[in-house]
Design an enzyme around this catalytic site. Structure first.
Site, PDB file in Angstrom:
ATOM      1  N   SER A   1      -2.426  -8.069   3.185  1.00 11.24           N
ATOM      2  CA  SER A   1      -2.665  -8.173   4.535  1.00 11.24           C
ATOM      3  C   SER A   1      -3.414  -9.198   5.647  1.00 11.24           C
ATOM      4  O   SER A   1      -2.516  -9.744   6.602  1.00 11.24           O
ATOM      5  CB  SER A   1      -4.183  -7.030   5.359  1.00 11.24           C
ATOM      6  OG  SER A   1      -3.637  -5.673   4.739  1.00 11.24           O
TER       7      SER A   1
ATOM      8  N   HIS B   1       0.650  -1.205   0.227  1.00 12.46           N
ATOM      9  CA  HIS B   1       0.384   0.441   0.018  1.00 12.46           C
ATOM     10  C   HIS B   1       0.494   1.231  -0.051  1.00 12.46           C
ATOM     11  O   HIS B   1       0.592   2.330  -1.005  1.00 12.46           O
ATOM     12  CB  HIS B   1      -0.781   0.074   1.285  1.00 12.46           C
ATOM     13  CG  HIS B   1      -1.874  -1.212   1.391  1.00 12.46           C
ATOM     14  ND1 HIS B   1      -1.943  -1.461   2.059  1.00 12.46           N
ATOM     15  CD2 HIS B   1      -2.628  -1.195   0.610  1.00 12.46           C
ATOM     16  CE1 HIS B   1      -3.165  -2.598   2.271  1.00 12.46           C
ATOM     17  NE2 HIS B   1      -3.897  -2.706   1.006  1.00 12.46           N
TER      18      HIS B   1
ATOM     19  N   LYS C   1     -15.259  -6.684   5.139  1.00 12.23           N
ATOM     20  CA  LYS C   1     -14.187  -6.876   6.318  1.00 12.23           C
ATOM     21  C   LYS C   1     -14.876  -6.545   7.654  1.00 12.23           C
ATOM     22  O   LYS C   1     -13.807  -5.654   8.469  1.00 12.23           O
ATOM     23  CB  LYS C   1     -13.564  -6.914   5.845  1.00 12.23           C
ATOM     24  CG  LYS C   1     -12.494  -7.854   4.211  1.00 12.23           C
ATOM     25  CD  LYS C   1     -11.239  -7.669   3.898  1.00 12.23           C
ATOM     26  CE  LYS C   1     -11.327  -7.692   2.531  1.00 12.23           C
ATOM     27  NZ  LYS C   1     -10.298  -7.343   1.554  1.00 12.23           N
TER      28      LYS C   1
ATOM     29  N   ARG D   1      -2.157  -6.195  -8.045  1.00 12.50           N
ATOM     30  CA  ARG D   1      -0.666  -6.992  -7.763  1.00 12.50           C
ATOM     31  C   ARG D   1      -0.574  -8.148  -8.077  1.00 12.50           C
ATOM     32  O   ARG D   1      -0.073  -8.243  -9.131  1.00 12.50           O
ATOM     33  CB  ARG D   1      -0.660  -7.342  -6.297  1.00 12.50           C
ATOM     34  CG  ARG D   1      -0.852  -6.807  -5.436  1.00 12.50           C
ATOM     35  CD  ARG D   1      -1.431  -6.762  -4.074  1.00 12.50           C
ATOM     36  NE  ARG D   1      -3.251  -7.299  -4.297  1.00 12.50           N
ATOM     37  CZ  ARG D   1      -3.975  -7.971  -3.069  1.00 12.50           C
ATOM     38  NH1 ARG D   1      -2.812  -8.490  -2.627  1.00 12.50           N
ATOM     39  NH2 ARG D   1      -5.116  -8.289  -3.174  1.00 12.50           N
TER      40      ARG D   1
HETATM   41  N1  COA Z   1      -0.197  -4.095  -1.471  1.00 14.26           N
HETATM   42  C1  COA Z   1      -0.672  -4.918  -0.741  1.00 14.26           C
HETATM   43  N2  COA Z   1      -1.581  -5.494  -1.175  1.00 14.26           N
HETATM   44  C2  COA Z   1      -2.308  -4.357  -0.864  1.00 14.26           C
HETATM   45  C3  COA Z   1      -2.630  -4.134  -2.496  1.00 14.26           C
HETATM   46  C4  COA Z   1      -1.248  -3.430  -2.426  1.00 14.26           C
HETATM   47  N3  COA Z   1      -0.838  -3.137  -3.312  1.00 14.26           N
HETATM   48  N4  COA Z   1      -4.073  -3.813  -2.292  1.00 14.26           N
HETATM   49  C5  COA Z   1      -5.042  -4.454  -2.365  1.00 14.26           C
HETATM   50  N5  COA Z   1      -4.075  -4.895  -1.133  1.00 14.26           N
HETATM   51  C6  COA Z   1      -4.608  -6.083  -1.052  1.00 14.26           C
HETATM   52  C7  COA Z   1      -5.359  -5.723   1.004  1.00 14.26           C
HETATM   53  O1  COA Z   1      -4.272  -5.962   2.165  1.00 14.26           O
HETATM   54  C8  COA Z   1      -6.682  -6.472   0.810  1.00 14.26           C
HETATM   55  O2  COA Z   1      -5.685  -7.765   1.508  1.00 14.26           O
HETATM   56  P1  COA Z   1      -6.892  -8.649   2.696  1.00 14.26           P
HETATM   57  O3  COA Z   1      -8.079  -9.173   1.469  1.00 14.26           O
HETATM   58  O4  COA Z   1      -5.721  -9.463   2.435  1.00 14.26           O
HETATM   59  O5  COA Z   1      -7.409  -7.885   3.419  1.00 14.26           O
HETATM   60  C9  COA Z   1      -6.799  -6.422  -0.291  1.00 14.26           C
HETATM   61  O6  COA Z   1      -5.477  -6.625  -1.417  1.00 14.26           O
HETATM   62  C10 COA Z   1      -7.991  -6.263  -0.903  1.00 14.26           C
HETATM   63  O7  COA Z   1      -7.861  -4.788  -0.145  1.00 14.26           O
HETATM   64  P2  COA Z   1      -8.171  -3.408  -0.278  1.00 14.26           P
HETATM   65  O8  COA Z   1      -7.190  -2.532  -1.612  1.00 14.26           O
HETATM   66  O9  COA Z   1      -8.165  -2.684   0.976  1.00 14.26           O
HETATM   67  O10 COA Z   1      -9.629  -2.979  -0.435  1.00 14.26           O
HETATM   68  P3  COA Z   1     -11.036  -3.531  -0.101  1.00 14.26           P
HETATM   69  O11 COA Z   1     -11.625  -5.130  -0.797  1.00 14.26           O
HETATM   70  O12 COA Z   1     -10.821  -3.988   1.662  1.00 14.26           O
HETATM   71  O13 COA Z   1     -12.335  -2.489  -0.316  1.00 14.26           O
HETATM   72  C11 COA Z   1     -13.250  -0.896  -0.877  1.00 14.26           C
HETATM   73  C12 COA Z   1     -12.857  -2.205  -0.816  1.00 14.26           C
HETATM   74  C13 COA Z   1     -13.189  -0.301   1.289  1.00 14.26           C
HETATM   75  C14 COA Z   1     -12.572   0.396  -1.514  1.00 14.26           C
HETATM   76  C15 COA Z   1     -14.480  -0.785  -0.999  1.00 14.26           C
HETATM   77  O14 COA Z   1     -15.466  -1.981  -0.742  1.00 14.26           O
HETATM   78  C16 COA Z   1     -15.169   0.182  -1.838  1.00 14.26           C
HETATM   79  O15 COA Z   1     -15.698   1.131  -2.004  1.00 14.26           O
HETATM   80  N6  COA Z   1     -17.127   0.317  -0.023  1.00 14.26           N
HETATM   81  C17 COA Z   1     -17.737   1.105  -0.275  1.00 14.26           C
HETATM   82  C18 COA Z   1     -18.578   1.320  -0.467  1.00 14.26           C
HETATM   83  C19 COA Z   1     -18.763   1.627  -1.977  1.00 14.26           C
HETATM   84  O16 COA Z   1     -18.886   2.288  -2.811  1.00 14.26           O
HETATM   85  N7  COA Z   1     -19.641   0.030  -2.533  1.00 14.26           N
HETATM   86  C20 COA Z   1     -19.757  -0.535  -4.278  1.00 14.26           C
HETATM   87  C21 COA Z   1     -17.839  -0.061  -4.601  1.00 14.26           C
HETATM   88  S1  COA Z   1     -18.230  -0.501  -6.519  1.00 14.26           S
END
Ligand code: COA
Length: 162
Positions: A129, A17, A41, A91
């Site tokens: 994560s 990140h 989550k 990724r």
């Molecule tokens: N390096 C390491 N890990 C990474 C990464 C990077 N550059 N980019 C993503 N990841 C990992 C994260 O660690 C996470 O791992 P985990 O699943 O083990 O926890 C995974 O990839 C995805 O996580 P993240 O990028 O944090 O996204 P998310 O899926 O947790 O979050 C939201 C998604 C919150 C952005 C999305 O649900 C959202 O926008 N919610 C708001 C409600 C909304 O508008 N919904 C409609 C969406 S169309």
């Protein structure tokens, strides 16, 4: 002023990140790292407050980064912040399908907000994560995958649990 939102659950922030945040900070005037309050989550390991604190410390040396949290639709939050860009990290190919759907949904909800995909350094493509938490909880060394402050907190949590 080009404002970009980098949303996620950040439970916890990893060096992957952080790599994306650093790269984005050269491209945009302001990056808002936005921690989702009610992500799917909801069984977060770290509280929202802790996640925010960890990101603030890890990004304290990058001038144009702000850390915030949001609730509800991401595109509404972007509108409130006058941001036209959502940053997401890609990724591996396996990230693509989910990200593609999310980007298109966000665009159909709000046409003037675009998603920009960035690739973290290849040394971080295999980390997430969840993996960091799992390895750390089982006694593995995750120091090369997370910022120093996060590593310290992870170790403290695990020692307290033992
Ligand atoms: N390096 C390491 N890990 C990474 C990464 C990077 N550059 N980019 C993503 N990841 C990992 C994260 O660690 C996470 O791992 P985990 O699943 O083990 O926890 C995974 O990839 C995805 O996580 P993240 O990028 O944090 O996204 P998310 O899926 O947790 O979050 C939201 C998604 C919150 C952005 C999305 O649900 C959202 O926008 N919610 C708001 C409600 C909304 O508008 N919904 C409609 C969406 S169309």
């Amino acid at each position: 002023m080009k404002i970009a939102i980098y949303p996620g659950s950040y439970d916890p922030i990893t060096n992957g990140h952080l790599d994306i945040i650093k790269r984005s900070s050269f491209l945009f005037d302001e990056i808002i790292v936005a921690v989702a309050k009610n992500s799917e989550k909801d069984t977060s390991f770290f509280s929202l407050k802790k996640r925010i604190r960890m990101i603030k410390k890890a990004t304290s040396e990058i001038e144009n980064v702000k850390v915030d949290s949001f609730d509800g639709l991401l595109v509404n939050y972007a509108k409130d912040k006058k941001a036209k860009v959502i940053i997401r990290g890609l990724r591996a190919l396996s990230d693509f399908e989910f990200e593609f759907k999310m980007a298109l949904m966000n665009r159909s909800l709000k046409d003037d907000v675009s998603t920009v995909f960035m690739m973290p350094h290849e040394k971080y493509t295999h980390i997430s994560s969840s993996l960091v938490k799992e390895v750390s909880c089982l006694g593995g060394d995750v120091s090369k995958y997370v910022p120093v402050n996060v590593n310290t907190i992870l170790k403290k949590y695990i020692n307290e649990k033992i």
